[in-house]
Design a protein around this motif. Sequence first.
Motif, PDB file in Angstrom:
ATOM      1  N   HIS A 110       0.835  -1.211   0.000  1.00 40.05           N
ATOM      2  CA  HIS A 110       0.000   0.000   0.000  1.00 40.05           C
ATOM      3  C   HIS A 110       0.866   1.256   0.000  1.00 40.05           C
ATOM      4  O   HIS A 110       1.802   1.383   0.782  1.00 40.05           O
ATOM      5  N   PHE A 111       0.515   2.199  -0.877  1.00 43.05           N
ATOM      6  CA  PHE A 111       1.215   3.475  -0.966  1.00 43.05           C
ATOM      7  C   PHE A 111       0.243   4.585  -0.570  1.00 43.05           C
ATOM      8  O   PHE A 111      -0.879   4.646  -1.064  1.00 43.05           O
ATOM      9  N   HIS A 112       0.681   5.436   0.335  1.00 45.06           N
ATOM     10  CA  HIS A 112      -0.169   6.546   0.782  1.00 45.06           C
ATOM     11  C   HIS A 112      -0.144   7.713  -0.220  1.00 45.06           C
ATOM     12  O   HIS A 112       0.862   7.945  -0.881  1.00 45.06           O
ATOM     13  N   GLY A 113      -1.242   8.437  -0.268  1.00 40.33           N
ATOM     14  CA  GLY A 113      -1.237   9.733  -0.955  1.00 40.33           C
ATOM     15  C   GLY A 113      -1.366   9.708  -2.463  1.00 40.33           C
ATOM     16  O   GLY A 113      -1.501  10.757  -3.085  1.00 40.33           O
ATOM     17  N   HIS A 114      -1.301   8.539  -3.068  1.00 45.73           N
ATOM     18  CA  HIS A 114      -1.337   8.431  -4.526  1.00 45.73           C
ATOM     19  C   HIS A 114      -2.114   7.177  -4.924  1.00 45.73           C
ATOM     20  O   HIS A 114      -2.229   6.246  -4.135  1.00 45.73           O
ATOM     21  N   SER A 115      -2.623   7.163  -6.142  1.00 46.69           N
ATOM     22  CA  SER A 115      -3.108   5.911  -6.724  1.00 46.69           C
ATOM     23  C   SER A 115      -2.136   5.509  -7.813  1.00 46.69           C
ATOM     24  O   SER A 115      -1.544   6.365  -8.475  1.00 46.69           O
ATOM     25  N   LEU A 116      -1.988   4.209  -7.984  1.00 50.03           N
ATOM     26  CA  LEU A 116      -0.967   3.696  -8.894  1.00 50.03           C
ATOM     27  C   LEU A 116      -1.623   2.988 -10.071  1.00 50.03           C
ATOM     28  O   LEU A 116      -2.516   2.154  -9.877  1.00 50.03           O
ATOM     29  N   ALA A 117      -1.188   3.313 -11.270  1.00 50.60           N
ATOM     30  CA  ALA A 117      -1.634   2.551 -12.440  1.00 50.60           C
ATOM     31  C   ALA A 117      -0.853   1.240 -12.429  1.00 50.60           C
ATOM     32  O   ALA A 117       0.375   1.242 -12.364  1.00 50.60           O
ATOM     33  N   VAL A 118      -1.567   0.133 -12.457  1.00 51.54           N
ATOM     34  CA  VAL A 118      -0.884  -1.164 -12.436  1.00 51.54           C
ATOM     35  C   VAL A 118      -0.608  -1.574 -13.878  1.00 51.54           C
ATOM     36  O   VAL A 118      -1.522  -1.799 -14.662  1.00 51.54           O
ATOM     37  N   LEU A 119       0.682  -1.605 -14.227  1.00 51.94           N
ATOM     38  CA  LEU A 119       1.068  -1.802 -15.626  1.00 51.94           C
ATOM     39  C   LEU A 119       1.225  -3.266 -15.978  1.00 51.94           C
ATOM     40  O   LEU A 119       0.700  -3.736 -16.983  1.00 51.94           O
ATOM     41  N   SER A 120       2.002  -3.982 -15.177  1.00 51.38           N
ATOM     42  CA  SER A 120       2.294  -5.363 -15.554  1.00 51.38           C
ATOM     43  C   SER A 120       2.522  -6.215 -14.321  1.00 51.38           C
ATOM     44  O   SER A 120       2.850  -5.714 -13.240  1.00 51.38           O
ATOM     45  N   ARG A 121       2.309  -7.505 -14.520  1.00 55.91           N
ATOM     46  CA  ARG A 121       2.572  -8.490 -13.478  1.00 55.91           C
ATOM     47  C   ARG A 121       3.359  -9.611 -14.118  1.00 55.91           C
ATOM     48  O   ARG A 121       2.929 -10.205 -15.094  1.00 55.91           O
ATOM     49  N   ASN A 122       4.545  -9.864 -13.602  1.00 55.00           N
ATOM     50  CA  ASN A 122       5.417 -10.916 -14.126  1.00 55.00           C
ATOM     51  C   ASN A 122       5.566 -10.827 -15.644  1.00 55.00           C
ATOM     52  O   ASN A 122       5.482 -11.812 -16.368  1.00 55.00           O
ATOM     53  N   GLY A 123       5.717  -9.603 -16.126  1.00 54.48           N
ATOM     54  CA  GLY A 123       5.977  -9.379 -17.541  1.00 54.48           C
ATOM     55  C   GLY A 123       4.742  -9.329 -18.421  1.00 54.48           C
ATOM     56  O   GLY A 123       4.832  -8.980 -19.594  1.00 54.48           O
ATOM     57  N   MET A 124       3.585  -9.669 -17.869  1.00 57.90           N
ATOM     58  CA  MET A 124       2.348  -9.616 -18.660  1.00 57.90           C
ATOM     59  C   MET A 124       1.626  -8.319 -18.339  1.00 57.90           C
ATOM     60  O   MET A 124       1.446  -7.985 -17.164  1.00 57.90           O
TER      61      MET A 124
END
Length: 484
Positions: A418-432
């Motif tokens: 969890h990261f405070h203060g921001h939302s994160l675009a999730v780009l890839s998981r294990n290269g996919m």
Amino acid sequence: MSTESNNLVSRRGLLRTGAGLLLTTALPPLPGHAAGLNEYRIVAAPARARLAGASHPETDVWAYDGTIPGSLVRLRQGEKARLVVENRLDQETTVHWHGIRLPNAMDGVPGLTQPPIKPGGSFVYEFTPPDAGTFWYHPHANSLEQLGRGLAGAVIVEERQPVAVDQDLLWLLTDWRLTDEGGIASGFGNRMEAAMSGRVGNTVTLNGQVSEAEPVRAGERIRLRLVNGSLARIMALRFEGHRPLIVAIDGQPCDPHVPERGRILLGPAMRIDLMLDMEGEPGRRYGVIDDFYDGLSYPVTQLAYDDRPPIREHLLDTPLDLPRNPLPEPDFPAAERHTLTLQGGMMGGGAMAGAGGMMGGGMMHGMMGMGGGPAWAINGMSMTGDGHAGMKPALTFVRGRSIILAMHNETAWWHPMHFHGHSLAVLSRNGMSVPHRQWQDTVLMAPKDVVEVAFVADNPGDWMLHCHVVDHQMAGLMTVLRVA
Ligand code: C2O
Ligand code: CU
Ligand code: CU
């Protein structure tokens, strides 16, 4: 080594239900709502709650406004909110508004962003939520015990235009470790657990009560907001006889999609909004099953249809998309790249069922945590406990920069990061690459996962990044990222 069996979920414990059939309405009342719109007074204090139904003893808890979960906080997107928190506990506390992008001074991390609220004291949180969606609030001081004793509540930030559904329901799911006498088991901060799955309990409540069934009506479209408010329990929910669509994750709308293999993965602190068309038959019941841990599946509740005919002849076919929130788009070509590596914990494991395999011997990995030191680290550094003053940032970003973070889970355990203060675009998981344009503030990482996320570092301040298995956070899986 009996600690291990405490770890395992007692099947019987999970099946505890109330005496008769108790149909509860899904949204709790709003006792904390003060006069003004977007204004609340929230009191943290000891209370008693009936978690496991009328035939079971009451439990001494710590609660917001005397209820489990605490008052539902309803805010409006883009409108200023004012939340006065009063501390009537006998220890310091703070409130963190999990997932809401707010000014650093309102983030509720003791020492780092505010002085803790002393017993008898209060603190005024003021911010304007930029994003509509499903969020929650909890303490960030003595977090393991304060959250584990019941301090948590949901926050709904309403869209500017109401979303067309028949019902808007919220299920705050909480895992408890109860004793046979109905008390909350002591032993918070067990070192062995902290290096493994964390404090997984034996009783799961839905809006503060073990639920046998939740009433629904055939033909309805329900927006169902799921919140996992557990210390450590990861959930994978299946809705028998239904086809839920995921429309938002961690409050942020995504492209509506069917969950992978029909299971909705919900790590601690994660939220998922579903659209659920009630296509079951009047009078029937359908299980909502959590089967995350191998061999330990149990019903969270059942959807109980009443006998009336469907409210409409055909299910709705109106669009399911929620309006997107105003998130800053990362500039990918110009983005800075950084790596965060999660280290430590015991070898083996992953799911609790795998834990048995490591009791044989040679179970320690690098002996982290066993000499009394921290069990976990990020980039070789272990910050332990809750927030405190003087935490040195692992990374510093120039405000406005686009950042791509590659998170490597080198451990054998799951971590909702969890990261405070921001939302994160999730780009890839294990290269996919990850589809459906998903933004999250809490990213569940399986053992050995590599996940890439991106965000614009637009919110100045020192922000925590930590695992939301609270034992893991306390035992070193935490760091600070600075936006300056
Ligand atoms: Cu939900 Cu740092 O917290
Ligand atoms: Cu948070
Ligand atoms: Cu973790």
